[in-house]
Design an enzyme around this catalytic site. Structure first.
Site, short mmCIF file in Angstrom:
data_model
loop_
_atom_site.label_atom_id
_atom_site.label_comp_id
_atom_site.label_asym_id
_atom_site.label_seq_id
_atom_site.Cartn_x
_atom_site.Cartn_y
_atom_site.Cartn_z
N THR A 91 2.75 -10.08 1.09
CA THR A 91 1.53 -9.29 1.39
C THR A 91 1.30 -8.22 0.32
OG1 THR A 91 2.78 -7.84 2.85
CG2 THR A 91 1.63 -9.67 3.88
N ALA B 129 10.84 2.75 7.68
CA ALA B 129 9.45 2.93 8.10
C ALA B 129 9.27 2.31 9.47
CB ALA B 129 8.52 2.26 7.10
N PHE C 227 0.83 -1.21 0.00
CA PHE C 227 0.00 0.00 0.00
C PHE C 227 0.87 1.26 0.00
CE2 PHE C 227 -2.12 2.81 3.33
CZ PHE C 227 -2.81 3.57 2.40
N LYS D 238 11.60 -11.16 11.08
CA LYS D 238 12.81 -11.22 10.24
C LYS D 238 12.96 -10.00 9.34
CE LYS D 238 14.03 -15.17 8.29
NZ LYS D 238 13.83 -16.45 7.55
N TYR E 206 5.56 -7.54 15.79
CA TYR E 206 5.67 -6.33 14.96
C TYR E 206 6.31 -5.20 15.77
CZ TYR E 206 4.07 -2.59 11.79
OH TYR E 206 3.99 -1.52 10.92
N ASN F 203 20.29 -5.95 6.45
CA ASN F 203 20.78 -6.05 5.07
C ASN F 203 20.73 -4.69 4.37
OD1 ASN F 203 21.33 -8.77 5.19
ND2 ASN F 203 19.31 -9.38 4.42
N ASP G 122 10.12 -6.31 -3.79
CA ASP G 122 9.06 -6.88 -2.96
C ASP G 122 9.11 -8.39 -3.09
OD1 ASP G 122 6.32 -7.47 -1.84
OD2 ASP G 122 6.14 -5.29 -1.98
N ASN G 123 8.79 -9.12 -2.01
CA ASN G 123 8.71 -10.59 -2.14
C ASN G 123 7.26 -11.03 -2.41
OD1 ASN G 123 7.50 -10.31 0.30
ND2 ASN G 123 8.92 -11.62 1.44
#
Ligand code: UDP
Length: 328
Positions: free
Chosen positions: A36, A115, A12, A92, A146, A100, A32-33
């Site tokens: 989500t 963020a 988003f 992770k 989180y 990384n 992006d993986n």
């Protein structure tokens, strides 16, 4: 031409940041993986010459060829439903992923903005929350994965800043909404709008007396943009200070959507903060920023977005199925 890496680019906020930096004339490297995130959010950019996309998980070593001037680290699950389904990945990406990307920033001598979130304040005992408040976080609750990942992320970012002299920025993002939120991510705005569109009753958790304050995505992106280009290196809150109870908010949504749904009450999730409102004095003073979009206008635009989704998409109520590979 400035080159910027945006992680979580198909999400988003990430996708709106891609749009903004493309419009500002940057070369955008999106990553992006897609656990989500959704490529639909950025597919309109694929034909642009100065846009590239890497399908990559930032918890693994991140390699980007060529020079890099800026990094925006926005990869992370960001809704309570996701933390419950993919708690280890949530930890992770905040910890290993951030490490990384800090390493990459050091290597490329790039400025990095990470963020963070109002969740670093937990269920706050101070109201509204200034950046100087240390928070009230339950480390072992479902939300803890989180909250603690993001707290660690701030810590390691400041350590790289102090120890390696890395050029860092930290934004603490408060509840933000707008087009491209995932309809089935369990957050209150898509939940209520989806329910209204399907003709279902609106589910208020607890007695609905808990408060939130909602920031429209364009305002959020403007705040992040200004912070990146500022020289301020301590965390800064970006959010909308206009607070509303969830019960009143449900009534607003019923009026906005012109439906005659009722409100039904469901149990309050564990560790659901009672109050949340940003103190934005710092953002005002340092960035000359404050939100401009009224809730009524922002909600109208957001509802327009959900309304144009296909009936099949509207019915996809269940959270997507995660494969074993994604749970690691
Ligand atoms: N909420 C609700 N009904 C829903 C989804 C959420 O009443 O169908 C409540 C939730 O318990 C919380 C508030 O709305 O108090 C905001 O929830 P959200 O998940 O959007 O964000 P967060 O809790 O992270 O602020």
């Amino acid at each position: 031409m400035k080159r910027i890496l945006i992680t979580g680019a198909a999400g988003f906020l990430g996708s709106h940041l891609c749009d903004r930096f493309m419009a500002e004339g940057y070369h955008v490297i999106a990553m992006d993986n897609l656990i989500t995130g959704d490529l639909k959010n950025i597919e309109h950019l694929f034909r642009e010459e100065h846009f590239e996309f890497y399908h990559h998980d930032v918890t693994k070593f991140v390699h980007v060829p060529g020079p890099l001037h800026y990094i925006l680290h926005f990869a992370s699950p960001a809704s309570p439903i996701d933390y419950l389904k993919i708690p280890i990945q949530t930890l992770k990406v905040g910890a290993l992923g951030t490490h990384n990307l800090l390493g990459l920033a050091k290597e490329k001598q790039a400025r990095i903005l990470i963020a963070s979130t109002s969740e670093v304040y937990g269920d706050p005992l101070v109201h509204p929350q200034p950046e100087t408040y240390f928070g009230n976080v339950n480390t072992i609750s479902p939300r803890g994965v989180y909250d603690e990942a993001k707290r660690f992320q701030e810590s390691i970012t400041m350590a790289y800043h102090r120890f390696h002299g890395l050029d860092t920025r930290i934004v603490r993002i408060f509840n933000t909404y707008g087009p491209r939120m995932r309809l089935n991510d369990g957050r209150v705005i898509p939940a209520f709008m989806g329910q209204a569109l399907r003709g279902e009753d609106l589910t208020v958790f607890g007695d609905g007396s808990q408060t939130r304050s909602f920031c429209y995505v364009d305002d959020q992106v403007e705040g992040i943009y200004r912070l990146l280009l500022s020289d301020y290196t301590l965390p800064i809150n970006i959010g909308n200070p206009h607070e509303i109870t969830i019960r009143d908010f449900a009534e607003e949504i019923i009026k906005l959507t012109g439906t005659d749904q009722k409100i039904v009450y469901k149990p309050l999730p564990e560790d659901d903060p009672m109050q949340r409102q940003p103190d934005i004095a710092k953002a005002r003073e340092i960035l000359g920023w404050e939100p401009r979009v009224e809730r009524a206008e922002g909600m109208r635009k957001t509802f327009e977005y959900f309304r144009q989704l296909s009936p099949e998409e509207l019915m996809k109520r269940e959270h997507r199925d995660f494969t074993a590979r994604n749970r690691r």
